[in-house]
Design an enzyme around this catalytic site. Structure first.
Site, short mmCIF file in Angstrom:
data_model
loop_
_atom_site.label_atom_id
_atom_site.label_comp_id
_atom_site.label_asym_id
_atom_site.label_seq_id
_atom_site.Cartn_x
_atom_site.Cartn_y
_atom_site.Cartn_z
N ARG A 43 0.83 -1.21 0.00
CA ARG A 43 0.00 0.00 0.00
C ARG A 43 0.86 1.25 0.00
O ARG A 43 0.43 2.31 -0.43
CB ARG A 43 -0.92 0.00 1.23
N LYS A 99 -4.11 -15.50 11.35
CA LYS A 99 -4.94 -16.32 12.23
C LYS A 99 -6.41 -15.91 12.20
O LYS A 99 -7.30 -16.75 12.31
CB LYS A 99 -4.42 -16.28 13.67
N GLU A 123 0.71 -22.75 8.77
CA GLU A 123 1.52 -23.07 9.94
C GLU A 123 1.79 -21.84 10.81
O GLU A 123 1.78 -21.93 12.03
CB GLU A 123 2.85 -23.69 9.49
N GLY A 128 3.54 -18.69 15.81
CA GLY A 128 4.67 -18.07 15.15
C GLY A 128 5.63 -19.10 14.59
O GLY A 128 5.29 -19.88 13.71
N GLY A 181 7.85 -2.79 22.53
CA GLY A 181 7.34 -3.19 21.23
C GLY A 181 6.63 -4.53 21.23
O GLY A 181 6.28 -5.05 20.17
N LYS A 199 -6.55 -18.45 17.82
CA LYS A 199 -5.58 -19.54 17.71
C LYS A 199 -6.11 -20.85 18.27
O LYS A 199 -5.89 -21.91 17.67
CB LYS A 199 -4.28 -19.12 18.43
#
Length: 415
Positions: A43, A99, A123, A128, A181, A199
């Site tokens: 984008r 997910k 997967e 992760g 973060g 999940k």
């Protein structure tokens, strides 16, 4: 040469490009072919050395017959769903880390993939970089899976770890996670349990062969957990974790599924999963408990799982027929309040001795808990196992009769 397109260039998308470049020779040895990203759907512009691959029109990718694999790492349901569906219908294989997309639309997309002899692999959507989808689908196939329980969100696990080990408040631990973060500016999806919900839906759908939608799951986050709860948990050799769990009733072909904070014994394999790590426990009738542990998010761990699926599709471009689940019949997901569990209760009372005696009469053989600095007007205890709906009624009566104000209620799980 195999040419792919990457939809999205955020954390995971840029990570996929990095893994393809860094491990190009290793990937070639494993596949016998060179994998090249021909397009990256973006984008915005990015200052990278492959800007010539950027496109903003998905139709360029869709209409290019050279592109055999589409990697969707945009996130969200729309427009990701439309792009993935169109890719499968046009005969392209698809890999995703999304997910939310798999939890909401997985049943439909797997059906389309099957009908068009293509693969839809995901997967990276759970755990992760932790391998869990393939092991659950293939490596544990000889087992009848009865339960799955997991610490499925690294942000909430980091927050709870700081509350447990450094006695931080929820607010302070969240602020630290945001500074580092680990948590988004808007952490709602994490701290309210919605991310973990998606999940556990995917894992339940794959393990039991029936699609479970997020709206069918009872979800409770960690925003009401306090340092006081953490201290009382320590008194009964337990820790508090946000757990997504599902349990199957083989006789009735139903499941109970929930996401909630839970007390886990310090002996539990999940209890030692700290910081931003994830842990997923799968209970099989042959293997017993099998534990999967590792970094549940992050640029390169997640990209690793994405590229692993790309490699799988290069090796096996035609549909993996068993990677599939169906619509669930009505009443497949039963009310989570029918589960039989023990509970941690914390309350403010007028008379501690009287309230404790009333609790013993109403709940049965309770375990009274204590903590350092416990106020004289506060009690905490563990109940014997009971049906949650029954507990709700008893708790309401207890509050009325004992002049008690409920401060905390946490389920205790046996994992």
């Amino acid at each position: 040469m195999v040419k792919i397109a990457v939809l999205g260039h955020g954390v995971v998308g840029s990570g996929v490009m990095e893994v393809l470049k860094k491990n190009q020779k290793s990937i070639e040895r494993k596949t016998g072919q060179t994998i090249e990203a021909k397009y990256v759907l973006v984008r915005h512009d990015y200052d990278v050395d492959y800007k010539e691959k950027f496109v903003q029109d998905f139709d360029v990718i869709l209409q290019d017959p050279e592109v055999s694999i589409v990697v969707e790492v945009m996130g969200g349901v729309h427009p990701a769903y439309d792009y993935v569906k169109a890719s499968l219908l046009s005969g392209k294989n698809v890999v995703t880390s999304n997910k939310e997309l798999v939890a909401v639309k997985g049943n439909e997309l797997l059906k389309i993939a099957r009908e068009h002899n293509r693969n839809f692999l995901f997967e990276a959507s759970v755990g992760g970089g932790i391998p869990i989808i393939h092991p659950l689908h293939a490596c544990l196939a000889a087992n009848q899976i009865s339960e799955i329980a997991g610490i499925l969100n690294g942000t909430t696990n980091f927050i709870l770890t700081k509350m447990i080990k450094e006695q931080m408040s929820f607010e302070d631990a969240l602020a630290l996670a945001q500074r580092l973060g680990y948590a988004e500016k808007d952490p709602t999806a994490d701290v309210e349990g919605f991310d973990a919900c998606r999940k556990i839906c995917i894992l339940a759908s794959l393990a039991f062969g029936r699609h479970v939608y997020p709206q069918q799951v009872e979800v409770e986050g960690i925003t009401r957990i306090t340092p006081e709860d953490v201290a009382y948990a320590e008194d009964c050799d337990s820790v508090i974790k946000l757990i997504g769990w599902v349990k199957r009733n083989f006789e009735e072909n139903t499941i109970v599924i929930r996401v909630c904070p839970a007390l886990l014994s310090t002996d539990s394999q999940l209890a030692s999963v700290d910081d931003v790590f994830n842990g997923i426990l799968v209970r099989g009738d042959i293997t017993g408990d099998v534990m999967f542990y590792g970094k549940g998010a992050g640029k390169l761990p997640t990209a690793s799982a994405v590229v692993a699926d790309v490699i799988e599709e290069v090796k096996n471009p035609e549909n993996i027929a068993t990677m599939y689940w169906e619509d669930a019949p009505d009443h497949y997901v039963v009310d989570a309040k029918t589960a039989v569990l023990s509970y941690y209760v914390r309350a403010k009372v007028l008379d501690t001795k009287r309230a404790t005696e009333i609790a013993e009469k109403m709940f049965g053989e309770i375990t009274v808990l204590s903590r350092k600095g416990q106020p004289e007007d506060e009690i905490a205890f563990l109940t014997p196992e009971t049906v949650e709906r029954t507990l709700d009624d008893t708790l309401a009566k207890f509050q009325s009769i004992a002049d008690a104000k409920l401060l905390g209620l946490i389920r205790r799980l046996d994992y």
